[in-house]
Design a protein around this motif. Structure first.
Motif, PDB file in Angstrom:
ATOM      1  N   LEU A  49      -3.079  -4.519  -2.092  1.00 31.31           N
ATOM      2  CA  LEU A  49      -4.070  -5.577  -1.873  1.00 31.31           C
ATOM      3  C   LEU A  49      -5.479  -5.036  -2.093  1.00 31.31           C
ATOM      4  O   LEU A  49      -6.318  -5.685  -2.727  1.00 31.31           O
ATOM      5  CB  LEU A  49      -3.932  -6.128  -0.458  1.00 31.31           C
ATOM      6  CG  LEU A  49      -4.934  -7.224  -0.044  1.00 31.31           C
ATOM      7  CD1 LEU A  49      -4.780  -8.451  -0.939  1.00 31.31           C
ATOM      8  CD2 LEU A  49      -4.763  -7.590   1.427  1.00 31.31           C
ATOM      9  N   ILE A  50      -5.744  -3.835  -1.591  1.00 32.36           N
ATOM     10  CA  ILE A  50      -7.055  -3.203  -1.766  1.00 32.36           C
ATOM     11  C   ILE A  50      -7.371  -3.022  -3.248  1.00 32.36           C
ATOM     12  O   ILE A  50      -8.475  -3.316  -3.714  1.00 32.36           O
ATOM     13  CB  ILE A  50      -7.103  -1.861  -1.018  1.00 32.36           C
ATOM     14  CG1 ILE A  50      -7.177  -2.110   0.488  1.00 32.36           C
ATOM     15  CG2 ILE A  50      -8.283  -1.009  -1.490  1.00 32.36           C
ATOM     16  CD1 ILE A  50      -7.014  -0.861   1.321  1.00 32.36           C
ATOM     17  N   HIS A  51      -6.400  -2.539  -3.998  1.00 35.37           N
ATOM     18  CA  HIS A  51      -6.619  -2.319  -5.431  1.00 35.37           C
ATOM     19  C   HIS A  51      -6.899  -3.625  -6.158  1.00 35.37           C
ATOM     20  O   HIS A  51      -7.747  -3.689  -7.054  1.00 35.37           O
ATOM     21  CB  HIS A  51      -5.413  -1.608  -6.034  1.00 35.37           C
ATOM     22  CG  HIS A  51      -5.321  -0.177  -5.645  1.00 35.37           C
ATOM     23  ND1 HIS A  51      -4.434   0.709  -6.213  1.00 35.37           N
ATOM     24  CD2 HIS A  51      -6.006   0.550  -4.737  1.00 35.37           C
ATOM     25  CE1 HIS A  51      -4.586   1.893  -5.678  1.00 35.37           C
ATOM     26  NE2 HIS A  51      -5.534   1.815  -4.768  1.00 35.37           N
ATOM     27  N   GLN A  52      -6.187  -4.682  -5.772  1.00 30.63           N
ATOM     28  CA  GLN A  52      -6.420  -5.983  -6.391  1.00 30.63           C
ATOM     29  C   GLN A  52      -7.838  -6.482  -6.093  1.00 30.63           C
ATOM     30  O   GLN A  52      -8.527  -6.987  -6.985  1.00 30.63           O
ATOM     31  CB  GLN A  52      -5.398  -6.992  -5.874  1.00 30.63           C
ATOM     32  CG  GLN A  52      -3.974  -6.729  -6.360  1.00 30.63           C
ATOM     33  CD  GLN A  52      -2.956  -7.619  -5.658  1.00 30.63           C
ATOM     34  OE1 GLN A  52      -3.318  -8.492  -4.866  1.00 30.63           O
ATOM     35  NE2 GLN A  52      -1.683  -7.377  -5.926  1.00 30.63           N
ATOM     36  N   LYS A  53      -8.276  -6.316  -4.842  1.00 26.47           N
ATOM     37  CA  LYS A  53      -9.599  -6.808  -4.451  1.00 26.47           C
ATOM     38  C   LYS A  53     -10.723  -5.969  -5.055  1.00 26.47           C
ATOM     39  O   LYS A  53     -11.774  -6.504  -5.444  1.00 26.47           O
ATOM     40  CB  LYS A  53      -9.722  -6.829  -2.925  1.00 26.47           C
ATOM     41  CG  LYS A  53      -8.763  -7.794  -2.237  1.00 26.47           C
ATOM     42  CD  LYS A  53      -8.989  -9.228  -2.691  1.00 26.47           C
ATOM     43  CE  LYS A  53      -8.070 -10.197  -1.939  1.00 26.47           C
ATOM     44  NZ  LYS A  53      -8.243 -11.600  -2.395  1.00 26.47           N
ATOM     45  N   LEU A  54     -10.525  -4.666  -5.125  1.00 32.19           N
ATOM     46  CA  LEU A  54     -11.567  -3.805  -5.688  1.00 32.19           C
ATOM     47  C   LEU A  54     -11.721  -3.996  -7.191  1.00 32.19           C
ATOM     48  O   LEU A  54     -12.764  -3.662  -7.756  1.00 32.19           O
ATOM     49  CB  LEU A  54     -11.278  -2.337  -5.371  1.00 32.19           C
ATOM     50  CG  LEU A  54     -11.435  -1.908  -3.915  1.00 32.19           C
ATOM     51  CD1 LEU A  54     -11.213  -0.407  -3.776  1.00 32.19           C
ATOM     52  CD2 LEU A  54     -12.809  -2.288  -3.368  1.00 32.19           C
ATOM     53  N   GLY A  94      -5.575   7.361 -12.020  1.00 30.76           N
ATOM     54  CA  GLY A  94      -6.381   6.547 -11.120  1.00 30.76           C
ATOM     55  C   GLY A  94      -5.922   5.106 -11.060  1.00 30.76           C
ATOM     56  O   GLY A  94      -4.905   4.725 -11.665  1.00 30.76           O
ATOM     57  N   ALA A  95      -6.651   4.301 -10.291  1.00 26.66           N
ATOM     58  CA  ALA A  95      -6.337   2.879 -10.121  1.00 26.66           C
ATOM     59  C   ALA A  95      -4.905   2.691  -9.613  1.00 26.66           C
ATOM     60  O   ALA A  95      -4.184   1.795 -10.056  1.00 26.66           O
ATOM     61  CB  ALA A  95      -6.551   2.105 -11.424  1.00 26.66           C
ATOM     62  N   ARG A  96      -4.505   3.539  -8.657  1.00 24.30           N
ATOM     63  CA  ARG A  96      -3.145   3.463  -8.124  1.00 24.30           C
ATOM     64  C   ARG A  96      -3.110   4.165  -6.773  1.00 24.30           C
ATOM     65  O   ARG A  96      -4.081   4.784  -6.355  1.00 24.30           O
ATOM     66  CB  ARG A  96      -2.148   4.115  -9.068  1.00 24.30           C
ATOM     67  CG  ARG A  96      -2.448   5.583  -9.343  1.00 24.30           C
ATOM     68  CD  ARG A  96      -1.486   6.173 -10.341  1.00 24.30           C
ATOM     69  NE  ARG A  96      -0.141   6.277  -9.788  1.00 24.30           N
ATOM     70  CZ  ARG A  96       0.962   6.298 -10.528  1.00 24.30           C
ATOM     71  NH1 ARG A  96       0.878   6.175 -11.842  1.00 24.30           N
ATOM     72  NH2 ARG A  96       2.143   6.423  -9.969  1.00 24.30           N
ATOM     73  N   TYR A  97      -1.980   4.085  -6.102  1.00 24.94           N
ATOM     74  CA  TYR A  97      -1.812   4.821  -4.855  1.00 24.94           C
ATOM     75  C   TYR A  97      -0.594   5.735  -4.960  1.00 24.94           C
ATOM     76  O   TYR A  97       0.313   5.505  -5.775  1.00 24.94           O
ATOM     77  CB  TYR A  97      -1.674   3.870  -3.661  1.00 24.94           C
ATOM     78  CG  TYR A  97      -0.385   3.067  -3.632  1.00 24.94           C
ATOM     79  CD1 TYR A  97       0.783   3.597  -3.076  1.00 24.94           C
ATOM     80  CD2 TYR A  97      -0.330   1.769  -4.146  1.00 24.94           C
ATOM     81  CE1 TYR A  97       1.966   2.872  -3.040  1.00 24.94           C
ATOM     82  CE2 TYR A  97       0.836   1.032  -4.117  1.00 24.94           C
ATOM     83  CZ  TYR A  97       1.994   1.590  -3.560  1.00 24.94           C
ATOM     84  OH  TYR A  97       3.159   0.874  -3.545  1.00 24.94           O
ATOM     85  N   GLU A  98      -0.600   6.777  -4.150  1.00 27.59           N
ATOM     86  CA  GLU A  98       0.531   7.679  -4.047  1.00 27.59           C
ATOM     87  C   GLU A  98       0.809   7.949  -2.577  1.00 27.59           C
ATOM     88  O   GLU A  98      -0.130   8.090  -1.779  1.00 27.59           O
ATOM     89  CB  GLU A  98       0.257   9.010  -4.758  1.00 27.59           C
ATOM     90  CG  GLU A  98       0.192   8.916  -6.274  1.00 27.59           C
ATOM     91  CD  GLU A  98       1.560   8.769  -6.923  1.00 27.59           C
ATOM     92  OE1 GLU A  98       2.568   9.089  -6.250  1.00 27.59           O
ATOM     93  OE2 GLU A  98       1.612   8.341  -8.089  1.00 27.59           O
ATOM     94  N   VAL A  99       2.074   8.033  -2.226  1.00 26.85           N
ATOM     95  CA  VAL A  99       2.484   8.326  -0.855  1.00 26.85           C
ATOM     96  C   VAL A  99       2.790   9.818  -0.748  1.00 26.85           C
ATOM     97  O   VAL A  99       3.548  10.363  -1.558  1.00 26.85           O
ATOM     98  CB  VAL A  99       3.717   7.500  -0.447  1.00 26.85           C
ATOM     99  CG1 VAL A  99       4.152   7.855   0.980  1.00 26.85           C
ATOM    100  CG2 VAL A  99       3.427   6.006  -0.562  1.00 26.85           C
ATOM    101  N   PHE A 100       2.199  10.470   0.238  1.00 23.91           N
ATOM    102  CA  PHE A 100       2.372  11.909   0.403  1.00 23.91           C
ATOM    103  C   PHE A 100       3.822  12.251   0.746  1.00 23.91           C
ATOM    104  O   PHE A 100       4.494  11.543   1.501  1.00 23.91           O
ATOM    105  CB  PHE A 100       1.453  12.413   1.526  1.00 23.91           C
ATOM    106  CG  PHE A 100       1.678  13.855   1.870  1.00 23.91           C
ATOM    107  CD1 PHE A 100       1.092  14.858   1.100  1.00 23.91           C
ATOM    108  CD2 PHE A 100       2.486  14.213   2.938  1.00 23.91           C
ATOM    109  CE1 PHE A 100       1.325  16.195   1.400  1.00 23.91           C
ATOM    110  CE2 PHE A 100       2.710  15.549   3.246  1.00 23.91           C
ATOM    111  CZ  PHE A 100       2.124  16.532   2.479  1.00 23.91           C
ATOM    112  N   ASP A 101       4.290  13.350   0.152  1.00 20.32           N
ATOM    113  CA  ASP A 101       5.564  13.929   0.571  1.00 20.32           C
ATOM    114  C   ASP A 101       5.440  15.453   0.532  1.00 20.32           C
ATOM    115  O   ASP A 101       4.463  15.999   0.037  1.00 20.32           O
ATOM    116  CB  ASP A 101       6.733  13.441  -0.298  1.00 20.32           C
ATOM    117  CG  ASP A 101       6.549  13.758  -1.769  1.00 20.32           C
ATOM    118  OD1 ASP A 101       5.921  14.790  -2.090  1.00 20.32           O
ATOM    119  OD2 ASP A 101       7.016  12.975  -2.614  1.00 20.32           O
ATOM    120  N   THR A 102       6.420  16.141   1.068  1.00 24.03           N
ATOM    121  CA  THR A 102       6.338  17.600   1.175  1.00 24.03           C
ATOM    122  C   THR A 102       6.296  18.268  -0.189  1.00 24.03           C
ATOM    123  O   THR A 102       5.709  19.344  -0.340  1.00 24.03           O
ATOM    124  CB  THR A 102       7.524  18.151   1.977  1.00 24.03           C
ATOM    125  OG1 THR A 102       8.756  17.678   1.399  1.00 24.03           O
ATOM    126  CG2 THR A 102       7.441  17.711   3.426  1.00 24.03           C
TER     127      THR A 102
END
Length: 423
Positions: free
Chosen positions: A90-95, A148-156
């Motif tokens: 949602l944040i990416h869409q709004k930004l 860029g323009a994306r998200y990533e979820v942290f893992d080990t």
């Protein structure tokens, strides 16, 4: 934010069913926007971003501007990671929607790292809030690395990769200080006579624990950290020194050329030409024996400055090569605009599938184009007699590859020349 994170960490450990997520958001290419708009408008831009982030949460999270253009969002009482991912989308869409500041339309994107806070997954260190921020930062930089323009979820796995890169960077800095590099040389052969006419200098890292490392294992990191500039200069100086030794040992052999790769950042150095002149004087190599190789991307970055540098290098008598041609932008305008002497066809066109009609047609087109522009052609990665025959039939002037020789050290380089002298 540190205080708030410590509070939710404490609560999570006391309440097994309680979990939270931390999002770290960085505005892509903010420096360019800030420089073009001015700092005053840039500050208004960041405030507008903060307001838009708050609207995305509908009061169900906390937004904090950490520093510069980085924001942190703390989401509490969430059921699982999908909730955080939904918020990030949602944040990416709004930004991505336009911002209007002082009559100007501003468009931007963001990179987001997400880390989940669950009781049994929290670290046992005394700096858990700092660890969460670090992990979110690692995931955010992973998102940036993916464009860029994306998200990533942290893992080990990300953390282990980060540790590996961090250790490699430390080793690389130490290698520059301790002179752990070595230059290898691969012959460039005139296809009509099969005689060696020059060598390309290729850097190798003799790692104290891991042994010999090829460029693919460290040059990208060296470029990202700015260390590649130091390595480029070291390679040029060492290679010129070795070439001078070769010329003195074999004075009757026709003058050999020396090809050295320079990164795109190197070509924008303000004192580039002066430093090259100094190295040539110190080592005794003539400018017309030196060839500088660059990729197509090097010509595109700051093309005006690069064009001026190329003109100065040509005035000295240095030849300019395009390396790995056919894999980058391959813009005809750049071939026409810059004083390029030779095109090196990328080795990917010489692989085991080189009999494909399409690949051969591309190679033939490159050779024809080069000759039309009065440029020579070097075929990289020549490994078979069939490939050699194809390149010769296309009137490609030079070849380089394992069919002739693998890259060798400076001692073996002398042996290759000695073997070509008449008995």
């Amino acid at each position: 934010m540190i205080k708030k994170l410590n509070q939710v960490v404490y609560r999570t450990k006391r309440q097994p069913n309680y979990s939270f997520a931390l999002l770290l958001i960085d505005i892509d290419r903010f420096k360019i926007i800030n420089d073009s708009l001015g700092y005053a408008v840039g500050d208004l831009f960041l405030r507008a971003i903060a307001r838009r982030l708050e609207k995305c949460l509908h009061g169900k999270g906390t937004v904090v501007r950490l520093w510069g253009d980085e924001f942190a969002i703390l989401l509490e009482h969430i059921s699982d990671i999908s909730v955080a991912c939904h918020i990030a989308q949602l944040i990416h869409q709004k930004l991505c929607l336009p911002f209007y500041l002082n009559g100007q339309e501003v468009l931007t994107t963001a990179s987001t790292g997400i880390v989940m806070g669950i009781g049994d997954q929290l670290s046992s260190s005394n700096n858990q809030a700092e660890d969460l921020l670090r992990n979110a930062d690692i995931a955010m930089h992973r998102a940036k690395a993916q464009g860029g323009a994306r998200y990533e979820v942290f893992d080990t796995a990300m953390y282990l990769h980060f540790q590996t890169l961090s250790q490699l960077e430390n080793d690389l800095r130490r290698a520059i200080i301790n002179n752990e590099f070595q230059v290898y040389y691969q012959p460039i052969v005139f296809l009509e006579t099969h005689k060696i006419v020059g060598f390309e200098a290729l850097v190798r890292w003799i790692h104290p624990q891991r042994g010999l490392l090829l460029p693919a294992e460290f040059l990208k990191l060296a470029e990202d950290t700015g260390l590649l500039i130091f390595i480029d200069w070291w390679v040029l100086r060492s290679a010129c020194f070795h070439m001078r030794q070769l010329q003195e040992e074999f004075p009757t052999y026709p003058p050999l050329t020396l090809s050295v790769n320079f990164s795109s950042k190197q070509f924008t150095q303000p004192n580039l030409v002066e430093k090259i002149q100094q190295i040539l004087q110190e080592t005794g190599i003539k400018a017309h024996n030196l060839r500088l190789e660059m990729t197509e991307s090097a010509m595109i970055k700051d093309s005006e400055a690069v064009s001026a540098t190329f003109a100065q290098l040509k005035a000295l008598g240095i030849n300019l090569y395009i390396d790995d041609f056919g894999t980058g932008y391959s813009s005809l305008s750049y071939l026409h605009r810059f004083p390029i002497d030779t095109i090196k066809i990328d080795r990917s066109f010489m692989n085991s599938n080189n009999s494909h009609t399409e690949k051969l047609a591309i190679v033939r087109a490159i050779v024809t184009l080069a000759h039309t522009l009065n440029m020579d052609v070097i075929a990289e990665g020549v490994e078979t007699v069939e490939q050699l025959s194809q390149m010769t039939e296309m009137q490609c002037e030079y070849g380089q590859g394992y069919l002739f020789s693998k890259p060798v050290n400076s001692h073996a380089m002398k042996a290759l020349i000695a073997a070509q002298l008449p008995c």
